[in-house]
Design an enzyme around this catalytic site. Structure first.
Site, PDB file in Angstrom:
ATOM      1  N   ASN A 140      -7.883 -14.656  -2.752  1.00  9.84           N
ATOM      2  CA  ASN A 140      -7.559 -13.223  -2.665  1.00  9.84           C
ATOM      3  C   ASN A 140      -6.145 -12.904  -3.153  1.00  9.84           C
ATOM      4  OD1 ASN A 140     -10.051 -12.673  -1.487  1.00  9.84           O
ATOM      5  ND2 ASN A 140      -9.257 -13.058   0.581  1.00  9.84           N
ATOM      6  N   TYR A 188      29.382  17.312  10.654  1.00  8.80           N
ATOM      7  CA  TYR A 188      28.690  16.141  11.179  1.00  8.80           C
ATOM      8  C   TYR A 188      27.800  16.501  12.366  1.00  8.80           C
ATOM      9  CZ  TYR A 188      27.742  11.622  13.295  1.00  8.80           C
ATOM     10  OH  TYR A 188      27.095  10.528  13.827  1.00  8.80           O
ATOM     11  N   LYS A 217     -13.336 -17.740  -1.344  1.00 11.00           N
ATOM     12  CA  LYS A 217     -12.428 -16.647  -1.702  1.00 11.00           C
ATOM     13  C   LYS A 217     -11.041 -17.104  -2.147  1.00 11.00           C
ATOM     14  CE  LYS A 217     -13.000 -12.555  -0.381  1.00 11.00           C
ATOM     15  NZ  LYS A 217     -13.184 -11.332  -1.140  1.00 11.00           N
ATOM     16  N   THR A 264      -8.054   4.626 -19.651  1.00 13.36           N
ATOM     17  CA  THR A 264      -7.732   5.937 -19.086  1.00 13.36           C
ATOM     18  C   THR A 264      -8.894   6.247 -18.146  1.00 13.36           C
ATOM     19  OG1 THR A 264      -8.870   7.164 -20.827  1.00 13.36           O
ATOM     20  CG2 THR A 264      -6.525   6.735 -21.186  1.00 13.36           C
ATOM     21  N   HIS A 265      -8.597   6.878 -17.034  1.00 10.19           N
ATOM     22  CA  HIS A 265      -9.623   7.133 -16.002  1.00 10.19           C
ATOM     23  C   HIS A 265     -10.286   5.831 -15.535  1.00 10.19           C
ATOM     24  CE1 HIS A 265      -9.353  11.366 -17.371  1.00 10.19           C
ATOM     25  NE2 HIS A 265      -9.290  10.804 -18.572  1.00 10.19           N
ATOM     26  N   GLN A 308      23.090   9.641  12.392  1.00 13.41           N
ATOM     27  CA  GLN A 308      23.031   8.213  12.702  1.00 13.41           C
ATOM     28  C   GLN A 308      21.692   7.599  12.275  1.00 13.41           C
ATOM     29  OE1 GLN A 308      24.867   6.750  16.375  1.00 13.41           O
ATOM     30  NE2 GLN A 308      22.827   6.192  17.056  1.00 13.41           N
ATOM     31  N   SER A 353      -9.926 -17.060   2.602  1.00 16.36           N
ATOM     32  CA  SER A 353     -10.538 -16.269   3.667  1.00 16.36           C
ATOM     33  C   SER A 353     -10.862 -17.197   4.816  1.00 16.36           C
ATOM     34  CB  SER A 353     -11.819 -15.614   3.138  1.00 16.36           C
ATOM     35  OG  SER A 353     -12.674 -15.296   4.222  1.00 16.36           O
ATOM     36  N   GLU A 383      -1.636  -6.961  -2.906  1.00 20.90           N
ATOM     37  CA  GLU A 383      -2.092  -5.891  -2.003  1.00 20.90           C
ATOM     38  C   GLU A 383      -0.993  -5.476  -1.029  1.00 20.90           C
ATOM     39  OE1 GLU A 383      -6.711  -6.563  -1.159  1.00 20.90           O
ATOM     40  OE2 GLU A 383      -5.544  -8.384  -0.989  1.00 20.90           O
TER      41      GLU A 383
END
Ligand code: ARG
Length: 473
Positions: free
Chosen positions: A297, A329, A295, A167-168, A334, A289, A302
């Site tokens: 990733n 209408y 890396k 939590t938090h 549209q 990367s 994301e």
């Protein structure tokens, strides 16, 4: 550019419209392109043809057009349907309705001109849109079921794999990976339910509403509705052509599902960091990367997280589109299709990516379990231990907090590092059995209430959700 011969030809090129009689002059090429919607509504081609075939058959049965004309229209519409399977021609028509009616007239002459009796593009376009959603929503529910099923399979495998619950974004209490993934799956199942209930309400046939005020011709609205597989005709013709609450509901279901996926992906991004190290995505579900050789990733997670912006945007677009529109209408309407198509396309691709990415993932049980120690996640269990021995909760909470402070003062990372006499100095009710109660596994096992993380309870939740998913097929 003034003498551009291509522009000149384009200016002269015939752009068939369905309303040519009233207006002596036609819009310029640029203005025509601005108001045309074929690029967007061509994906309604097969729905438009289905609707026209049902309408033509009804006109024939009701004696509004000769039976042989109804038959000729049906045969030609079927031919056009087959031709369009290879792709809808990017002609110069204003929209999909004009394109198809234009082809019919070109090929059948006056017989083609008979089709539009008792119909307007205003009821036609809503019909097409509803028919499209009657196809699209069940497909989306299947994608949702696949994503939820993938989560439940992992949850089953990891019903006993302890991890911190947060939590938090602070470690709070031990849960299991199974419990966490079941929480996600529960959200997705409700998303599927939202799509189903939107579908239930939009399952009404607008044909026979005309431009807004119905028709004086003896149309059979019930028969058309039945033959197209709708539950019933829309009750009121102005409502039928003016309202787009079904678009809002579907876009809302889509946006909510995407917000779910976005939050799940946020967890995944965090879990895949070196600092957490809970999850490894398959190599093919990771990216490198261009500069940093080490890396790996989580770009897919994301991007799903990022794309949720589009679907929220589409929903806002639709709300603003509708707000303040006078009945019935208006051409503004549209714009509804591009927004919803975009939203559903985004959702479909994100669900597929999410399922694939999760299917490839492996989880580091050692890291998840290690993260359960050192943050005093067992403090609540120590307090509940005292409550079971008659201590008022508020006092037990205070005692456990003091023990945590004792640990911190002594440089200890777990309550279990304190001796029994030290614990008893805080409360004489502690016994030898407190140590067994403090392990992450015991902590999880003790929380076996319905909804809780105990392995048997998580397996029960999985069973219930698998049952619910059968409805999606
Ligand atoms: N393309 C229009 C739409 O999507 C079709 C209806 C046009 N009706 C009209 N009266 N201009 O809403």
């Amino acid at each position: 550019m003034k003498d551009d011969p291509a522009a000149k030809t384009d200016e002269k090129k015939e752009r068939p419209v369905l309303w040519a009689g009233r207006l002596a002059e036609k819009p310029s090429a640029g203005a025509f392109a601005f108001e045309a919607s074929l690029d967007v509504d061509k994906r309604l081609a097969q729905d438009d043809i289905r609707g026209s075939r049902a309408h033509a058959a009804m006109l024939g049965k009701q004696g509004i057009i000769p039976p042989e004309t109804a038959a000729a229209l049906d045969a030609e519409l079927e031919r056009i349907s087959r031709e369009f399977e290879a792709g809808v021609p990017d002609g110069s028509a204003e929209d999909i309705h004009s394109l198809i009616e234009g082809l019919l007239t070109e090929r059948l002459g006056d017989q083609g001109r008979m089709l539009h009796a008792g119909r307007s593009r205003n009821d036609q376009v809503v019909l097409d849109f509803r028919l499209y959603l009657k196809r699209a929503i069940p497909e989306i529910r299947l994608c949702i079921a696949e994503a939820a099923g993938t989560l439940l399979a992992i949850a089953e495998k990891h019903a006993e794999s302890v991890m911190p619950g947060y939590t938090h974004l602070q470690r709070a209490q031990p849960v299991t990976l199974g419990h966490h993934l079941c929480a996600w799956a529960a959200g997705l199942i409700r998303d599927g339910g939202r799509f189903a209930s939107a579908l239930e309400r939009l399952d009404e046939c607008p044909l026979g509403s005309g431009a807004l005020a119905g028709s004086g011709l003896p149309l059979d609205r019930e028969a058309v509705s039945r033959s197209l597989g709708f539950a019933r005709p829309v009750l009121n013709s102005m409502d039928a052509v003016a309202d787009r609450d079904f678009v809002l509901e579907t876009a809302s279901a889509s946006a909510i599902t995407m917000v779910h996926l976005s939050r799940f992906c946020e967890d995944l991004v965090i879990w895949s960091s070196e600092e957490f190290g809970f999850i490894e995505f398959g190599e093919s579900w990771s990216t490198g990367s261009s500069i940093m050789p080490q890396k790996k990733n989580p770009d897919f997670a994301e991007l799903v997280r990022g794309k949720a912006g589009r679907t929220t945007g589409a929903l806002v677009t639709l709300f603003i589109l509708l707000k303040g529109l006078p009945y019935a209408y208006d051409r503004d309407l549209q714009e509804d299709k591009e927004a919803l198509f975009g939203s559903l396309d985004t959702l479909r691709s994100c669900l597929a990516i999410f399922s694939g990415m999760m299917g490839s993932a492996s989880f580091r049980k050692d890291r998840m379990e290690a993260a359960c120690t050192g943050g005093f996640l067992e403090a609540t269990d120590a307090a509940e231990y005292l409550v079971r021995r008659g201590v008022p909760f508020r006092r037990a909470h205070e005692t456990a907090a003091l023990i945590v402070r004792d640990c911190l003062a002594a440089g200890q990372k777990r309550i279990a590092e304190r001796g029994l006499d030290e614990l008893r100095a805080r409360s004489p009710l502690f016994g030898e059995d407190i140590y067994a109660a403090l392990s992450p596994a015991a902590s999880v096992a003790a929380r076996s209430l319905p909804g809780g993380p105990a392995p048997a309870e998580v397996r029960r939740q999985i069973g219930i959700m698998r049952e619910a998913l059968k409805d999606f097929l």
